[in-house]
Enzyme design. Structure first.
Site, PDB file in Angstrom:
ATOM      1  N   LYS A   1      30.320   1.723  25.925  1.00 21.03           N
ATOM      2  CA  LYS A   1      31.532   2.444  25.494  1.00 21.03           C
ATOM      3  C   LYS A   1      31.134   3.826  25.009  1.00 21.03           C
ATOM      4  O   LYS A   1      30.264   3.956  24.150  1.00 21.03           O
ATOM      5  CB  LYS A   1      32.241   1.678  24.379  1.00 21.03           C
ATOM      6  CG  LYS A   1      33.465   2.412  23.836  1.00 21.03           C
ATOM      7  CD  LYS A   1      34.281   1.524  22.916  1.00 21.03           C
ATOM      8  CE  LYS A   1      33.910   1.624  21.461  1.00 21.03           C
ATOM      9  NZ  LYS A   1      34.315   2.885  20.814  1.00 21.03           N
TER      10      LYS A   1
ATOM     11  N   ASP B   1      36.469   5.631  25.733  1.00 24.75           N
ATOM     12  CA  ASP B   1      37.399   5.313  24.639  1.00 24.75           C
ATOM     13  C   ASP B   1      37.931   6.602  24.015  1.00 24.75           C
ATOM     14  O   ASP B   1      37.472   7.033  22.965  1.00 24.75           O
ATOM     15  CB  ASP B   1      36.604   4.470  23.612  1.00 24.75           C
ATOM     16  CG  ASP B   1      37.406   4.081  22.394  1.00 24.75           C
ATOM     17  OD1 ASP B   1      38.651   4.151  22.428  1.00 24.75           O
ATOM     18  OD2 ASP B   1      36.776   3.688  21.386  1.00 24.75           O
TER      19      ASP B   1
ATOM     20  N   ASP C   1      27.925   4.764  19.756  1.00 24.70           N
ATOM     21  CA  ASP C   1      28.432   5.757  18.810  1.00 24.70           C
ATOM     22  C   ASP C   1      27.312   6.682  18.363  1.00 24.70           C
ATOM     23  O   ASP C   1      26.849   6.622  17.217  1.00 24.70           O
ATOM     24  CB  ASP C   1      29.099   5.044  17.614  1.00 24.70           C
ATOM     25  CG  ASP C   1      30.351   4.296  18.034  1.00 24.70           C
ATOM     26  OD1 ASP C   1      31.078   4.808  18.906  1.00 24.70           O
ATOM     27  OD2 ASP C   1      30.606   3.199  17.506  1.00 24.70           O
TER      28      ASP C   1
ATOM     29  N   THR D   1      43.222  -0.914  13.656  1.00 22.67           N
ATOM     30  CA  THR D   1      42.941  -1.865  12.570  1.00 22.67           C
ATOM     31  C   THR D   1      42.796  -1.157  11.223  1.00 22.67           C
ATOM     32  O   THR D   1      42.815  -1.790  10.184  1.00 22.67           O
ATOM     33  CB  THR D   1      41.669  -2.691  12.868  1.00 22.67           C
ATOM     34  OG1 THR D   1      40.663  -1.811  13.350  1.00 22.67           O
ATOM     35  CG2 THR D   1      41.933  -3.764  13.881  1.00 22.67           C
TER      36      THR D   1
ATOM     37  N   LYS E   1      41.468   7.197  23.787  1.00 24.78           N
ATOM     38  CA  LYS E   1      42.768   6.882  23.166  1.00 24.78           C
ATOM     39  C   LYS E   1      43.806   7.993  23.342  1.00 24.78           C
ATOM     40  O   LYS E   1      44.269   8.594  22.369  1.00 24.78           O
ATOM     41  CB  LYS E   1      42.587   6.601  21.660  1.00 24.78           C
ATOM     42  CG  LYS E   1      41.645   5.449  21.336  1.00 24.78           C
ATOM     43  CD  LYS E   1      41.657   5.138  19.846  1.00 24.78           C
ATOM     44  CE  LYS E   1      40.726   4.011  19.463  1.00 24.78           C
ATOM     45  NZ  LYS E   1      39.292   4.350  19.528  1.00 24.78           N
ATOM     46  N   LEU E   2      44.191   8.225  24.599  1.00 24.10           N
ATOM     47  CA  LEU E   2      45.141   9.306  24.851  1.00 24.10           C
ATOM     48  C   LEU E   2      46.524   9.012  24.270  1.00 24.10           C
ATOM     49  O   LEU E   2      46.967   7.853  24.234  1.00 24.10           O
ATOM     50  CB  LEU E   2      45.261   9.562  26.372  1.00 24.10           C
ATOM     51  CG  LEU E   2      44.187  10.472  26.963  1.00 24.10           C
ATOM     52  CD1 LEU E   2      42.821   9.818  26.944  1.00 24.10           C
ATOM     53  CD2 LEU E   2      44.552  10.881  28.384  1.00 24.10           C
TER      54      LEU E   2
ATOM     55  N   GLY F   1      28.859  -2.575  18.326  1.00 22.11           N
ATOM     56  CA  GLY F   1      28.112  -1.354  18.039  1.00 22.11           C
ATOM     57  C   GLY F   1      26.872  -1.639  17.225  1.00 22.11           C
ATOM     58  O   GLY F   1      25.833  -2.045  17.754  1.00 22.11           O
ATOM     59  N   ARG F   2      26.975  -1.448  15.910  1.00 22.96           N
ATOM     60  CA  ARG F   2      25.803  -1.493  15.037  1.00 22.96           C
ATOM     61  C   ARG F   2      24.974  -2.769  15.082  1.00 22.96           C
ATOM     62  O   ARG F   2      23.745  -2.676  14.939  1.00 22.96           O
ATOM     63  CB  ARG F   2      26.222  -1.144  13.605  1.00 22.96           C
ATOM     64  CG  ARG F   2      26.568   0.339  13.483  1.00 22.96           C
ATOM     65  CD  ARG F   2      27.448   0.632  12.305  1.00 22.96           C
ATOM     66  NE  ARG F   2      28.780   0.064  12.470  1.00 22.96           N
ATOM     67  CZ  ARG F   2      29.748   0.148  11.581  1.00 22.96           C
ATOM     68  NH1 ARG F   2      29.525   0.764  10.433  1.00 22.96           N
ATOM     69  NH2 ARG F   2      30.938  -0.371  11.808  1.00 22.96           N
TER      70      ARG F   2
ATOM     71  N   ASP G   1      50.093  11.550  24.338  1.00 25.64           N
ATOM     72  CA  ASP G   1      50.752  12.857  24.473  1.00 25.64           C
ATOM     73  C   ASP G   1      52.002  12.639  25.322  1.00 25.64           C
ATOM     74  O   ASP G   1      52.361  11.497  25.607  1.00 25.64           O
ATOM     75  CB  ASP G   1      49.776  13.858  25.116  1.00 25.64           C
ATOM     76  CG  ASP G   1      50.071  15.304  24.695  1.00 25.64           C
ATOM     77  OD1 ASP G   1      51.256  15.687  24.692  1.00 25.64           O
ATOM     78  OD2 ASP G   1      49.119  16.034  24.385  1.00 25.64           O
ATOM     79  N   ILE G   2      52.647  13.706  25.766  1.00 23.23           N
ATOM     80  CA  ILE G   2      53.826  13.514  26.610  1.00 23.23           C
ATOM     81  C   ILE G   2      53.363  12.937  27.960  1.00 23.23           C
ATOM     82  O   ILE G   2      52.218  13.160  28.370  1.00 23.23           O
ATOM     83  CB  ILE G   2      54.632  14.825  26.807  1.00 23.23           C
ATOM     84  CG1 ILE G   2      53.782  15.907  27.457  1.00 23.23           C
ATOM     85  CG2 ILE G   2      55.218  15.293  25.480  1.00 23.23           C
ATOM     86  CD1 ILE G   2      54.581  17.136  27.879  1.00 23.23           C
TER      87      ILE G   2
HETATM   88  O1  C5P Z   1      29.446  -0.781  14.943  1.00 22.40           O
HETATM   89  P1  C5P Z   1      30.637  -1.652  15.243  1.00 22.40           P
HETATM   90  O2  C5P Z   1      30.295  -2.936  15.957  1.00 22.40           O
HETATM   91  O3  C5P Z   1      31.537  -1.855  14.059  1.00 22.40           O
HETATM   92  O4  C5P Z   1      31.461  -0.766  16.318  1.00 22.40           O
HETATM   93  C1  C5P Z   1      32.711  -1.160  16.793  1.00 22.40           C
HETATM   94  C2  C5P Z   1      33.249  -0.118  17.740  1.00 22.40           C
HETATM   95  O5  C5P Z   1      34.583  -0.462  18.079  1.00 22.40           O
HETATM   96  C3  C5P Z   1      33.315   1.305  17.183  1.00 22.40           C
HETATM   97  O6  C5P Z   1      33.101   2.212  18.257  1.00 22.40           O
HETATM   98  C4  C5P Z   1      34.722   1.397  16.654  1.00 22.40           C
HETATM   99  O7  C5P Z   1      35.205   2.721  16.646  1.00 22.40           O
HETATM  100  C5  C5P Z   1      35.479   0.557  17.669  1.00 22.40           C
HETATM  101  N1  C5P Z   1      36.747   0.007  17.192  1.00 22.40           N
HETATM  102  C6  C5P Z   1      36.837  -0.822  16.093  1.00 22.40           C
HETATM  103  N2  C5P Z   1      38.051  -1.324  15.701  1.00 22.40           N
HETATM  104  C7  C5P Z   1      39.148  -1.006  16.388  1.00 22.40           C
HETATM  105  C8  C5P Z   1      39.090  -0.174  17.497  1.00 22.40           C
HETATM  106  C9  C5P Z   1      37.852   0.324  17.884  1.00 22.40           C
HETATM  107  O8  C5P Z   1      35.831  -1.122  15.463  1.00 22.40           O
HETATM  108  N3  C5P Z   1      40.310  -1.528  16.024  1.00 22.40           N
END
Ligand code: C5P
Length: 232
Positions: free
Chosen positions: A32, A59, A10, A119, A61-62, A210-211, A64-65
């Site tokens: 990702k 990622d 990210d 979520t 997340k499409l 991620g983090r 649309d039609i």
């Molecule tokens: O930094 P962290 O571990 O929270 O990152 C989680 C990643 O997963 C982010 O890119 C976040 O947008 C994605 N994500 C999420 N929960 C979801 C769907 C995607 O945290 N339900």
């Protein structure tokens, strides 16, 4: 299908993502790429990361039609990504069209997974904003079954839902789970979290982290710790 750790990159610029990826000199992690980086840098960022030897979950997340999603998926498939996604709420027909668009002339295609309910959506907002009155767990499982019926490979879900998704959709139906934290780490803005080891136990196929990796002092050590706990 091998279990793997996917790093959520990210970042908002190519410079940032490359200075992060440069630290991985040995193993090339599955990464990702989300909307932020893709919209900032365009499709070339996908090609550049792919050329460095990484697998890519795009990622975007499409939703649309069906015809628009089908044509857009064909473009993403040409970028040679390994996994991409869409919203299951776009309907079974949209998901089937997406699969058609993704499939290359030789029959190969990236994995396609569905987002069920985000979520960030809770029971209250689902009832009030979307006028969906069923319990959210039932809606999530219904959308997962729709994704399976459409021929998709799996869903993005909380690690807490992974076991139930496998019960309902089969053990080969992939669960890709964010919301992962080390036992001794910060949970940040995630609400329902699991450690990599717990996610492994409950049957997640891929964890998206991620983090806990990108913000670590030693990002390679944090990645290796995730892999050790999750893949073993
Ligand atoms: O930094 P962290 O571990 O929270 O990152 C989680 C990643 O997963 C982010 O890119 C976040 O947008 C994605 N994500 C999420 N929960 C979801 C769907 C995607 O945290 N339900």
């Amino acid at each position: 299908m091998g279990k793997d750790v996917i790093i959520a990159c990210d970042f908002s610029s190519a410079e940032q993502v490359f200075s992060f990826l440069d630290k991985f000199t040995d193993k090339k992690p599955f990464v990702k790429i989300g909307m932020e980086l893709f919209y900032a840098e365009g499709p070339s960022i996908v090609k550049k990361i792919k050329e460095r030897g990484h697998k890519i979950f795009l990622d975007l997340k499409l939703h649309d039609i069906p015809n628009t999603v089908k044509k857009s998926m064909a473009v993403l498939s040409n970028l040679d990504v390994d996994m991409c996604n869409l919203h299951a709420s776009g309907t079974v027909n949209m998901m089937k069209a997406a699969l058609e668009g993704l499939t290359r002339p030789d029959g190969s295609r990236p994995l396609l997974i569905a987002v069920t309910q985000l979520t960030s959506t809770d029971q209250e907002s689902m009832e009030n904003d979307l006028l969906i009155k069923e319990p959210i767990e039932k809606v999530v499982m219904h959308y997962a079954k729709n994704a399976k019926a459409a021929g998709l490979d799996g869903v993005v879900c909380s690690p807490l839902e992974a076991g139930k998704v496998h019960e309902n959709c089969g053990k080969d139906f992939l669960t890709v789970t964010p919301g992962v934290r080390f036992a001794d780490g910060d949970i940040g803005d995630q609400k329902r979290v699991m450690t990599p080891a717990e996610a492994k136990k409950i049957g997640s196929d891929y964890i998206v982290v991620g983090r806990p990796i990108t913000a670590a002092d030693d990002v390679v050590a944090a990645y290796n710790r995730c892999v050790e706990e999750f893949v073993g």
